[in-house]
Design an enzyme around this catalytic site. Structure first.
Site, PDB file in Angstrom:
ATOM      1  N   ASN A 166       0.844  -1.274   0.045  1.00 53.98           N
ATOM      2  CA  ASN A 166      -0.023  -0.187  -0.111  1.00 53.98           C
ATOM      3  C   ASN A 166       0.953   1.153   0.068  1.00 53.98           C
ATOM      4  O   ASN A 166       0.345   2.515   0.254  1.00 53.98           O
ATOM      5  CB  ASN A 166      -1.220  -0.020   1.322  1.00 53.98           C
ATOM      6  CG  ASN A 166      -1.914  -1.165   1.268  1.00 53.98           C
ATOM      7  OD1 ASN A 166      -1.776  -2.005   2.078  1.00 53.98           O
ATOM      8  ND2 ASN A 166      -2.697  -1.406   0.088  1.00 53.98           N
ATOM      9  N   ARG A 175      -4.075   5.254   8.654  1.00 50.70           N
ATOM     10  CA  ARG A 175      -2.618   4.863   7.839  1.00 50.70           C
ATOM     11  C   ARG A 175      -2.107   5.870   7.018  1.00 50.70           C
ATOM     12  O   ARG A 175      -1.122   5.935   6.510  1.00 50.70           O
ATOM     13  CB  ARG A 175      -3.241   3.716   6.799  1.00 50.70           C
ATOM     14  CG  ARG A 175      -3.414   2.407   7.591  1.00 50.70           C
ATOM     15  CD  ARG A 175      -3.461   1.232   6.590  1.00 50.70           C
ATOM     16  NE  ARG A 175      -1.927   1.289   6.006  1.00 50.70           N
ATOM     17  CZ  ARG A 175      -1.761   0.217   5.167  1.00 50.70           C
ATOM     18  NH1 ARG A 175      -2.629  -0.786   4.527  1.00 50.70           N
ATOM     19  NH2 ARG A 175      -0.642  -0.067   4.936  1.00 50.70           N
ATOM     20  N   ARG A 222     -11.566   1.125  -0.947  1.00 57.42           N
ATOM     21  CA  ARG A 222     -10.413   2.022  -0.374  1.00 57.42           C
ATOM     22  C   ARG A 222     -10.063   2.912  -1.550  1.00 57.42           C
ATOM     23  O   ARG A 222      -9.683   4.122  -1.140  1.00 57.42           O
ATOM     24  CB  ARG A 222      -9.383   1.089  -0.276  1.00 57.42           C
ATOM     25  CG  ARG A 222      -9.498   0.041   1.030  1.00 57.42           C
ATOM     26  CD  ARG A 222      -9.615   0.872   2.230  1.00 57.42           C
ATOM     27  NE  ARG A 222      -9.810  -0.150   3.402  1.00 57.42           N
ATOM     28  CZ  ARG A 222      -8.510  -0.367   4.136  1.00 57.42           C
ATOM     29  NH1 ARG A 222      -7.391  -0.105   3.714  1.00 57.42           N
ATOM     30  NH2 ARG A 222      -8.699  -1.096   5.163  1.00 57.42           N
ATOM     31  N   HIS A 281      -9.326  -4.842  -0.765  1.00 62.06           N
ATOM     32  CA  HIS A 281      -8.405  -4.347  -1.885  1.00 62.06           C
ATOM     33  C   HIS A 281      -8.373  -5.361  -3.000  1.00 62.06           C
ATOM     34  O   HIS A 281      -8.365  -6.673  -2.734  1.00 62.06           O
ATOM     35  CB  HIS A 281      -6.759  -4.511  -1.259  1.00 62.06           C
ATOM     36  CG  HIS A 281      -6.530  -3.415  -0.314  1.00 62.06           C
ATOM     37  ND1 HIS A 281      -5.914  -3.388   0.855  1.00 62.06           N
ATOM     38  CD2 HIS A 281      -6.716  -1.834  -0.709  1.00 62.06           C
ATOM     39  CE1 HIS A 281      -5.691  -2.137   1.354  1.00 62.06           C
ATOM     40  NE2 HIS A 281      -6.091  -1.297   0.417  1.00 62.06           N
ATOM     41  N   CYS A 339       0.316  -8.588   0.266  1.00 64.37           N
ATOM     42  CA  CYS A 339       0.221  -7.187   1.001  1.00 64.37           C
ATOM     43  C   CYS A 339       1.641  -6.810   1.759  1.00 64.37           C
ATOM     44  O   CYS A 339       1.790  -5.614   1.867  1.00 64.37           O
ATOM     45  CB  CYS A 339      -0.727  -7.180   2.133  1.00 64.37           C
ATOM     46  SG  CYS A 339      -2.421  -7.529   1.532  1.00 64.37           S
ATOM     47  N   ALA A 383     -65.273  -6.677 -20.937  1.00 70.95           N
ATOM     48  CA  ALA A 383     -65.814  -7.508 -19.818  1.00 70.95           C
ATOM     49  C   ALA A 383     -66.556  -6.745 -18.832  1.00 70.95           C
ATOM     50  O   ALA A 383     -67.730  -7.107 -18.582  1.00 70.95           O
ATOM     51  CB  ALA A 383     -64.698  -8.217 -18.954  1.00 70.95           C
ATOM     52  N   ASP A 390     -65.248 -12.139 -25.792  1.00 70.81           N
ATOM     53  CA  ASP A 390     -66.690 -12.727 -26.397  1.00 70.81           C
ATOM     54  C   ASP A 390     -67.250 -11.597 -27.072  1.00 70.81           C
ATOM     55  O   ASP A 390     -67.384 -10.590 -26.651  1.00 70.81           O
ATOM     56  CB  ASP A 390     -67.281 -13.463 -25.343  1.00 70.81           C
ATOM     57  CG  ASP A 390     -66.850 -14.627 -24.801  1.00 70.81           C
ATOM     58  OD1 ASP A 390     -66.198 -15.256 -25.492  1.00 70.81           O
ATOM     59  OD2 ASP A 390     -66.892 -14.949 -23.664  1.00 70.81           O
ATOM     60  N   MET A 420     -55.541  -4.877 -13.738  1.00 66.24           N
ATOM     61  CA  MET A 420     -54.136  -4.667 -13.876  1.00 66.24           C
ATOM     62  C   MET A 420     -53.616  -4.303 -15.325  1.00 66.24           C
ATOM     63  O   MET A 420     -53.189  -3.323 -15.573  1.00 66.24           O
ATOM     64  CB  MET A 420     -53.461  -5.697 -13.674  1.00 66.24           C
ATOM     65  CG  MET A 420     -51.800  -5.565 -13.644  1.00 66.24           C
ATOM     66  SD  MET A 420     -50.836  -6.923 -12.751  1.00 66.24           S
ATOM     67  CE  MET A 420     -50.752  -8.339 -14.172  1.00 66.24           C
ATOM     68  N   HIS A 477     -55.662  -2.688 -17.915  1.00 65.93           N
ATOM     69  CA  HIS A 477     -55.946  -1.283 -18.446  1.00 65.93           C
ATOM     70  C   HIS A 477     -55.294  -0.412 -17.298  1.00 65.93           C
ATOM     71  O   HIS A 477     -55.050   0.615 -18.120  1.00 65.93           O
ATOM     72  CB  HIS A 477     -57.614  -1.302 -18.361  1.00 65.93           C
ATOM     73  CG  HIS A 477     -58.254  -2.317 -19.310  1.00 65.93           C
ATOM     74  ND1 HIS A 477     -58.971  -3.241 -18.895  1.00 65.93           N
ATOM     75  CD2 HIS A 477     -58.351  -2.244 -20.740  1.00 65.93           C
ATOM     76  CE1 HIS A 477     -59.318  -3.942 -19.798  1.00 65.93           C
ATOM     77  NE2 HIS A 477     -58.800  -3.378 -21.026  1.00 65.93           N
ATOM     78  N   VAL A 526     -62.689  -4.551  -3.985  1.00 66.28           N
ATOM     79  CA  VAL A 526     -63.162  -3.611  -4.642  1.00 66.28           C
ATOM     80  C   VAL A 526     -64.805  -3.033  -4.523  1.00 66.28           C
ATOM     81  O   VAL A 526     -64.990  -2.057  -4.359  1.00 66.28           O
ATOM     82  CB  VAL A 526     -62.694  -3.711  -6.289  1.00 66.28           C
ATOM     83  CG1 VAL A 526     -63.609  -4.634  -6.967  1.00 66.28           C
ATOM     84  CG2 VAL A 526     -62.761  -2.136  -6.847  1.00 66.28           C
TER      85      VAL A 526
END
Ligand code: ARG
Length: 702
Positions: A71, A90, A139, A168, A264, A525, A603, A636, A638, A680
């Site tokens: 380092n 450090r 780091r 590291h 290291c 529907a 339908d 959902m 529409h 609903v």
């Protein structure tokens, strides 16, 4: 003859685990044995001295991690980039290492203050000298990489570390002679893994298992065909041997308590320069500006998180904190990414959060002409629900027809430039479309905290309410509906057939009759089942009063479809006295327009159902113009369609018994949408009750 290989080491006289700056140090403070550390260090020193030259730098009291000379800095040829440690624990090592390098005649480069880079711990040369692998994420900052490229004149490949145990690069990555690579793939994000795989062929990649990784097997010193490390499993040994390497194990347990091992403890200070190799650093940086309630609305943390999550890094150039509760803050942030694609990805998301390039920097957006009808240029900017402005001739121009999932087309009329959202299919050859992300901003309402709290809606903001909260929410919605009706606002309902099945039809019919609804959107529907209920008392063959299927009831809906077809349309059926009540009846009677979009499973369909989907989308869009609020009732399909056409600022209430549908619909990232998880039919009945309360005589609340 090539120059001998040289390493720099530092004896462990003052080595100790004194603090915690990586996960390995946790629980190990003062737990390493000095004698054993000295012994282990000497063994390593001995092994290396046998095969290379080892220089020493004087250890310093008070700087226990100085033993980790990796380092100190990063050396290439006679140049060295000195480390700038992230942790103050450090930072005091820096002057000692600098002095050593200068005494040895290196040219020392120093990074700007506050730009962390931890030397050869985070930067490893390909052993063939073709490029530099550089790590970031813990780091070292990504922004340090362009300096490495410039000063050392070498290509830098940036790799993002994502596992804090491997903080590291040299803890999980070790380039070996002959183009081999020893590494632990899970320590990197997937983009970085892809980069590695693009550069190192499969036969040369030696990916190790976690068990070896936590033994610091990648933290190895490679001298030609010798690899020195703490420990390797039999499997790893076999693979390295097969690749022609000789493994030398030497225990380094005492140093692992501080998060380091063989590599290291050394710094290779002779790294030959390949003269034909030059810098080519793809790191891209841009400065963005953000304004608003950056802190209390959590915007800044979201922005910084998304930068990091997408593999970028940031530097806050300045932050003006609004000191009063009402005052807004502003920030300038430098964003860096290892590639152009990542920059585009991050910028797109930042724009959604309201970020913008500082105005002085961008005067014009990028435009590219459409060359094929209905097809945008590759890099086109995809629009969102947020009000957007774009930079044309150094001015901000508001984009018209805001909606998500479109492209922005810019026209230059004689007076003023015009910017407009267009769907892909509406693009024409010659249209000029915005590409990239430059010069685009989305405008967020920067309302004050008080304003925000005063809005009845916001306290429920984007949450999903269930059970206990439903009544409270319904009360608020009733209040809002009443206000909108009284000031001539516009409410559109999108409803699915469940509204009818759950007994909501009479309530919805009433809302329409009493002027709370200005438009109805749905499919075949909802209309079919509403009419079936009005004419035959069943919904999909189920008796709505008794809740039981009626004999032959499954044919009911086809019968009513047939009846309406005979009349010619729903309106004609009402006129002819065939249809006398229900949701569709009220729409016709009260001149509330409706649009029914067809689908593959319909339908009939009813004569009113639009089977041309492009036309149906246009019908929806028309009815949605100028809408203040949308009630999305158990559909959902529409509702998502509607959501896509609607700009931010329109309040949305999504009701569904299925929490995941509600989350999906209310999760538009805008505060105006709320979700209600409930039946609903129940919701509509509560809503009507609440509206009645508001209309009834004044009663002091208990
Ligand atoms: N305790 C030291 C730190 O956390 C260990 C450094 C290990 N060095 C390395 N090149 N990985 O900074």
């Amino acid at each position: 003859m090539t120059d001998p290989i040289r390493f720099l080491m530092c004896s462990p006289n003052h080595y100790e685990v004194d603090y915690v700056i990586n996960p390995w140090m946790e629980g190990n403070i003062h737990k390493s044995s000095h004698d054993r550390a000295v012994e282990q260090w000497h063994k390593l020193h001995y092994i290396l001295k046998d095969r290379a030259l080892v220089d020493l730098v004087d250890p310093q009291p008070g700087w226990p991690d100085m033993v980790f000379t990796a380092n100190a800095g990063l050396v290439l040829g006679k140049n060295v980039v000195l480390s700038r440690f992230l942790h103050k624990e450090r930072q005091g090592e820096e002057p000692y290492f600098k002095q050593w390098f200068e005494q040895q005649g290196y040219t020392v480069y120093e990074l700007p203050k506050d730009l962390p880079f931890e030397g050869a711990g985070d930067a490893l040369l390909d052993r063939e000298g073709r490029w530099l692998w550089a790590g970031y994420g813990f780091r070292s900052e990504l922004d340090s990489h362009p300096y490495l490229a410039k000063w050392l004149d070498i290509e830098v490949v940036s790799l993002r570390l994502t596992d804090e145990r491997f903080y590291h690069l040299d803890t999980c990555f070790c380039p070996l002679a002959g183009g081999y690579l020893l590494y632990y793939p899970p320590a990197f994000d997937s983009y970085s893994n892809r980069l590695i795989e693009m550069r190192v062929t499969p036969e040369k990649r030696i990916a190790i298992e976690e068990a070896d990784a936590v033994n610091f097997a990648c933290n190895a010193v490679n001298i030609d065909h010798v690899v020195v490390m703490n420990k390797a499993s039999d499997n790893l040994k076999a693979r390295l041997t097969e690749a022609g390497f000789e493994i030398v194990e030497t225990p380094l347990m005492e140093f692992m308590k501080a998060g380091g091992a063989a590599k290291c403890l050394t710094l290779r200070v002779t790294e030959p320069v390949r003269t034909e190799i030059h810098a080519n650093q793809p790191v891209e940086s841009r400065v963005i500006r953000m304004d608003g309630h950056l802190l209390d609305a959590g915007i800044i943390s979201r922005a910084l998180d998304l930068i990091v999550e997408n593999g970028g890094s940031f530097q806050i150039l300045n932050f003006n904190l609004g000191e009063q509760r009402q005052s807004t803050s502003s920030a300038e942030v430098k964003v860096s990414t290892p590639s152009h694609e990542q920059m585009e990805e991050i910028m797109t998301q930042l724009i959604d959060l309201g970020a913008v390039a500082p105005p002085q920097e961008v005067c014009d957006i990028n435009l590219e002409a459409v060359t094929q009808d209905g097809v945008a240029p590759d890099d086109f900017y995809v629009t969102t629900i947020y009000p957007t402005e774009v930079r044309v001739n150094c001015q901000w121009v508001k984009v018209q027809n805001q909606r998500m999932d479109g492209a922005i087309v810019v026209f230059h009329t004689s007076e003023e430039p015009i910017a407009q959202c267009k769907l892909l299919r509406d693009l024409k050859v010659g249209d000029r479309v915005i590409t990239g992300v430059e010069g685009i901003r989305t405008v967020r309402k920067a309302e004050s905290r008080e304003q925000r709290n005063a809005q009845e809606f916001s306290f429920m903001g984007s949450g999903v309410s269930s059970e206990r909260r439903v009544e409270l929410v319904v009360e608020q919605i009733a209040w809002e509906l009443r206000q909108l009706r009284d000031r001539g606002g516009r409410v559109v309902v999108t409803a699915g057939p469940v509204v009818i099945h759950t007994g909501g039809s009479q309530h919805l019919a009433r809302l329409i009759r009493e002027g709370y609804v200005q438009g109805l959107l749905g499919g075949n529907a909802i209309a079919v089942h509403d009419i079936e209920q009005s004419m035959m008392g069943t919904s999909l063959g189920v008796d709505m009063k008794r809740g039981v299927p009626v004999r032959g009831g499954h044919r009911h809906h086809l019968k009513v479809i047939n009846t309406i077809r005979r009349c010619g349309s729903i309106a004609a059926a009402v006129e002819q006295g065939v249809l006398t009540k229900g949701v569709m009846y009220e729409c016709v009677k009260n001149n509330v327009p409706f649009a029914l979009a067809g689908s593959i499973r319909d339908d009939g369909p009813l004569p009113d159902t639009e089977m041309d989907l492009i036309k149906a989308q246009a019908d929806y869009a028309k009815l949605l113009e100028g809408t203040d609020m949308i009630l999305m009732l158990s559909t959902m399909l529409h509702s998502i369609g509607v959501g896509n056409m609607t700009p931010a600022g329109v309040k949305m209430v999504c009701v569904d018994i299925n929490p995941s549908v509600v989350t999906k619909l209310s999760d538009r990232g805008s505060i105006e949408s709320i979700g209600v998880v409930t039946d609903v039919g129940l919701f509509l009945s509560l809503l009507v009750q609440q509206l009645d309360k508001l209309t009834g005589p004044y009663r002091k609340s208990a």
